[in-house]
Motif scaffolding. Structure first.
Motif, PDB file in Angstrom:
ATOM      1  N   ILE A   1     -12.441   5.930  14.550  1.00 39.81           N
ATOM      2  CA  ILE A   1     -13.764   5.702  15.134  1.00 39.81           C
ATOM      3  C   ILE A   1     -13.824   4.448  16.016  1.00 39.81           C
ATOM      4  CG2 ILE A   1     -14.778   4.490  13.157  1.00 39.81           C
ATOM      5  CD1 ILE A   1     -17.384   6.114  13.688  1.00 39.81           C
ATOM      6  N   SER A   2     -12.938   3.466  15.756  1.00 38.78           N
ATOM      7  CA  SER A   2     -12.973   2.249  16.587  1.00 38.78           C
ATOM      8  C   SER A   2     -12.515   2.519  18.021  1.00 38.78           C
ATOM      9  CB  SER A   2     -12.090   1.145  15.973  1.00 38.78           C
ATOM     10  OG  SER A   2     -10.714   1.429  16.164  1.00 38.78           O
ATOM     11  N   GLN A   3     -11.874   3.663  18.235  1.00 36.38           N
ATOM     12  CA  GLN A   3     -11.298   3.957  19.552  1.00 36.38           C
ATOM     13  C   GLN A   3     -12.093   4.957  20.388  1.00 36.38           C
ATOM     14  OE1 GLN A   3      -8.206   2.160  20.277  1.00 36.38           O
ATOM     15  NE2 GLN A   3      -9.164   1.213  18.483  1.00 36.38           N
ATOM     16  N   TYR A   4     -13.025   5.692  19.753  1.00 36.88           N
ATOM     17  CA  TYR A   4     -13.638   6.840  20.433  1.00 36.88           C
ATOM     18  C   TYR A   4     -14.435   6.451  21.672  1.00 36.88           C
ATOM     19  CZ  TYR A   4     -12.531   9.486  16.182  1.00 36.88           C
ATOM     20  OH  TYR A   4     -11.896  10.085  15.135  1.00 36.88           O
ATOM     21  N   SER A   5     -15.027   5.267  21.663  1.00 32.40           N
ATOM     22  CA  SER A   5     -15.901   4.904  22.776  1.00 32.40           C
ATOM     23  C   SER A   5     -15.222   3.972  23.782  1.00 32.40           C
ATOM     24  CB  SER A   5     -17.188   4.265  22.244  1.00 32.40           C
ATOM     25  OG  SER A   5     -17.884   5.208  21.443  1.00 32.40           O
ATOM     26  N   LEU A   6     -13.923   3.713  23.581  1.00 30.02           N
ATOM     27  CA  LEU A   6     -13.200   2.839  24.509  1.00 30.02           C
ATOM     28  C   LEU A   6     -12.671   3.652  25.683  1.00 30.02           C
ATOM     29  CD1 LEU A   6     -11.050   0.693  22.008  1.00 30.02           C
ATOM     30  CD2 LEU A   6     -13.319   0.174  22.940  1.00 30.02           C
ATOM     31  N   GLU A   7     -12.764   3.070  26.886  1.00 29.71           N
ATOM     32  CA  GLU A   7     -12.176   3.723  28.058  1.00 29.71           C
ATOM     33  C   GLU A   7     -10.653   3.752  27.916  1.00 29.71           C
ATOM     34  OE1 GLU A   7     -13.801   4.946  31.389  1.00 29.71           O
ATOM     35  OE2 GLU A   7     -14.741   5.441  29.485  1.00 29.71           O
ATOM     36  N   GLN A   8     -10.106   2.621  27.463  1.00 25.90           N
ATOM     37  CA  GLN A   8      -8.656   2.477  27.298  1.00 25.90           C
ATOM     38  C   GLN A   8      -8.378   2.182  25.819  1.00 25.90           C
ATOM     39  OE1 GLN A   8      -6.416   2.780  30.040  1.00 25.90           O
ATOM     40  NE2 GLN A   8      -5.051   2.964  28.285  1.00 25.90           N
TER      41      GLN A   8
ATOM     42  N   ILE B   1       0.855  -1.199   0.000  1.00 27.04           N
ATOM     43  CA  ILE B   1       0.000   0.000   0.000  1.00 27.04           C
ATOM     44  C   ILE B   1       0.887   1.244   0.000  1.00 27.04           C
ATOM     45  CG2 ILE B   1      -1.724   1.280   1.354  1.00 27.04           C
ATOM     46  CD1 ILE B   1      -2.447  -1.490   2.678  1.00 27.04           C
ATOM     47  N   ASP B   2       0.609   2.170  -0.925  1.00 22.37           N
ATOM     48  CA  ASP B   2       1.338   3.446  -0.934  1.00 22.37           C
ATOM     49  C   ASP B   2       0.693   4.465   0.005  1.00 22.37           C
ATOM     50  OD1 ASP B   2       3.395   3.141  -3.071  1.00 22.37           O
ATOM     51  OD2 ASP B   2       1.612   2.732  -4.294  1.00 22.37           O
ATOM     52  N   ILE B   3      -0.659   4.489  -0.015  1.00 23.91           N
ATOM     53  CA  ILE B   3      -1.391   5.499   0.758  1.00 23.91           C
ATOM     54  C   ILE B   3      -2.493   4.812   1.556  1.00 23.91           C
ATOM     55  CG2 ILE B   3      -3.085   7.388   0.555  1.00 23.91           C
ATOM     56  CD1 ILE B   3      -1.465   8.413  -1.844  1.00 23.91           C
ATOM     57  N   TYR B   4      -2.505   5.083   2.873  1.00 27.02           N
ATOM     58  CA  TYR B   4      -3.613   4.607   3.707  1.00 27.02           C
ATOM     59  C   TYR B   4      -4.334   5.820   4.267  1.00 27.02           C
ATOM     60  CZ  TYR B   4      -6.177   2.598   7.663  1.00 27.02           C
ATOM     61  OH  TYR B   4      -7.170   2.254   8.562  1.00 27.02           O
ATOM     62  N   PHE B   5      -5.629   5.926   3.975  1.00 27.24           N
ATOM     63  CA  PHE B   5      -6.442   7.000   4.549  1.00 27.24           C
ATOM     64  C   PHE B   5      -7.148   6.417   5.761  1.00 27.24           C
ATOM     65  CE2 PHE B   5      -9.530  10.283   5.102  1.00 27.24           C
ATOM     66  CZ  PHE B   5      -8.944  11.424   4.569  1.00 27.24           C
ATOM     67  N   GLU B   6      -6.702   6.828   6.938  1.00 27.34           N
ATOM     68  CA  GLU B   6      -7.063   6.200   8.208  1.00 27.34           C
ATOM     69  C   GLU B   6      -8.295   6.838   8.843  1.00 27.34           C
ATOM     70  OE1 GLU B   6      -7.400   4.063  10.328  1.00 27.34           O
ATOM     71  OE2 GLU B   6      -5.677   3.979  11.669  1.00 27.34           O
ATOM     72  N   ASN B   7      -9.351   6.039   8.990  1.00 27.55           N
ATOM     73  CA  ASN B   7     -10.564   6.514   9.662  1.00 27.55           C
ATOM     74  C   ASN B   7     -10.935   5.686  10.891  1.00 27.55           C
ATOM     75  OD1 ASN B   7     -11.415   8.694   7.895  1.00 27.55           O
ATOM     76  ND2 ASN B   7     -11.851   7.141   6.360  1.00 27.55           N
ATOM     77  N   VAL B   8     -10.260   4.554  11.101  1.00 28.58           N
ATOM     78  CA  VAL B   8     -10.740   3.649  12.156  1.00 28.58           C
ATOM     79  C   VAL B   8      -9.756   3.325  13.273  1.00 28.58           C
ATOM     80  CG1 VAL B   8     -12.435   2.601  10.606  1.00 28.58           C
ATOM     81  CG2 VAL B   8     -10.234   1.482  10.944  1.00 28.58           C
ATOM     82  N   GLY B   9      -8.460   3.239  12.988  1.00 26.27           N
ATOM     83  CA  GLY B   9      -7.482   2.926  14.033  1.00 26.27           C
ATOM     84  C   GLY B   9      -7.512   1.464  14.447  1.00 26.27           C
ATOM     85  N   GLY B  10      -6.918   1.185  15.622  1.00 23.64           N
ATOM     86  CA  GLY B  10      -6.978  -0.163  16.199  1.00 23.64           C
ATOM     87  C   GLY B  10      -6.297  -1.221  15.342  1.00 23.64           C
TER      88      GLY B  10
END
Length: 347
Positions: free
Chosen positions: A259-266, A228-237
């Protein structure tokens, strides 16, 4: 209308209290009715608007908790939540805006809002496209896609591009920008319907449902045998971790959201950051607010692309202010297909 303007009822979406844990719930918000005078206070440079469309965006989740030292302020419990929207000016104390103007920018989740002029506000000049587009493709998410792809990713024709949350408001546009530039484009999403949309409507070369994949590293090798040359990151984790293993030398990662991280406490840890060194990668976070000076240039390009049918846009419309809490909460379970918009009133 008298000097002070008439007092009218004003339906509002109120944040009850700071959301403490987990994914936001409808019960964290309440729909109530206040009152408002339909006149700008004497001597003020504020504008009074009737809200038409409201934008549901993932970043709003972070504003539901107490933020320290963030680029954005927390919502105030007991007050209407705020976000991007499209509105019509009813009264103005500001020299740049007059009664009857259509605007997009920061407004309240309510029927009528008094907006102070130091907020982000743009006058809408082009009404030959749907007004709701100014909550998405022609508004903040569109500008985010444009700035993140062209400015942060430094893309070149023929490069291999991967986009997570690819059918959302931002992802669907990044993919189409990349295709217009002649890149190979793959997106991930969370339902069969969204995967079909990516391939059949937005013209992605490939797409996959991340929920059906056992091992994301293996999945990415299947779609990107050469990396992959370019990754457009929207989710994380986990997705970011797998992508790092599959980046090519001198690849770029634009970090738009997680977005995968926004609702996690840690928040989850990322294990493969050493790839940044071995592959000489550039990973850069960005905020759209630093790129609004490019808006006129962006608007020219995207408007002509829409009119010529080179770019398509999919919206998920929720009717009525009372549907707004469910629409916002639905973002975090992938309920929306395309850009989530709430219709408060049609012009």
């Amino acid at each position: 209308m008298g000097d002070h303007g008439e007092q009218v009822s004003n339906k509002q979406v109120i944040l009850r209290d700071y959301v403490v844990a987990g994914i936001p719930k409808e019960s964290d918000m309440s729909v109530t009715t206040g009152t408002i005078r339909l006149k700008v206070p004497q001597g003020s440079d504020a504008i009074l608007v009737k809200n038409l469309y409201l934008s549901c965006d993932p970043y709003m989740r972070s504003r539901m908790k107490k933020l320290e030292g963030s680029y954005i302020e927390s919502f105030k419990p007991g007050s209407p939540i705020t976000g991007y929207g499209v509105a019509k000016v009813l009264d103005s104390g500001h020299p740049n805006f007059k009664k009857g103007d259509l605007i997009w920018g920061k407004t309240g989740w309510e029927e009528y809002s008094l907006i102070t002029s130091n907020d982000i506000l743009f006058k809408i000049q082009h009404t030959e496209v749907p007004l709701s587009y100014y909550t998405g493709i022609l508004g903040m998410p569109g500008m985010t896609a444009y700035a993140g792809f062209y400015e942060v990713c430094s893309p070149k024709k023929g490069e291999y591009v991967f986009i997570s949350a690819a059918s959302g408001a931002v992802g669907q546009l990044v993919g189409q920008f990349a295709k217009l530039l002649g890149c190979y484009v793959v997106g991930s999403a969370g339902t069969k319907e969204k995967v079909d949309l990516l391939k059949n409507k937005f013209g992605f070369d490939e797409a996959f449902n991340y929920k059906e994949e056992q091992n994301l590293d293996v999945t990415l090798k299947r779609y990107f045998p050469d990396g992959i040359d370019i990754y457009f990151e929207n989710v994380g984790g986990n997705m970011l971790d797998a992508v790092l293993l599959n980046m090519r030398l001198h690849g770029r990662i634009a970090v738009c959201g997680m977005i995968s991280q926004y609702s996690l406490e840690q928040p989850e840890g990322v294990h493969n950051l050493s790839c940044l060194i071995t592959k000489r990668l550039r990973m850069e976070g960005f905020l759209v607010i630093e790129y609004y000076h490019l808006y006129p240039k962006f608007l020219d390009m995207v408007l002509s692309s829409i009119k010529e049918g080179r770019i398509v846009y999919v919206e998920d419309i929720a009717e009525g202010l009372e549907s707004a809490p469910a629409a916002l909460v639905g973002l975090f379970s992938g309920h929306n297909v395309g850009k989530q918009v709430v219709v408060v009133a049609r012009e």
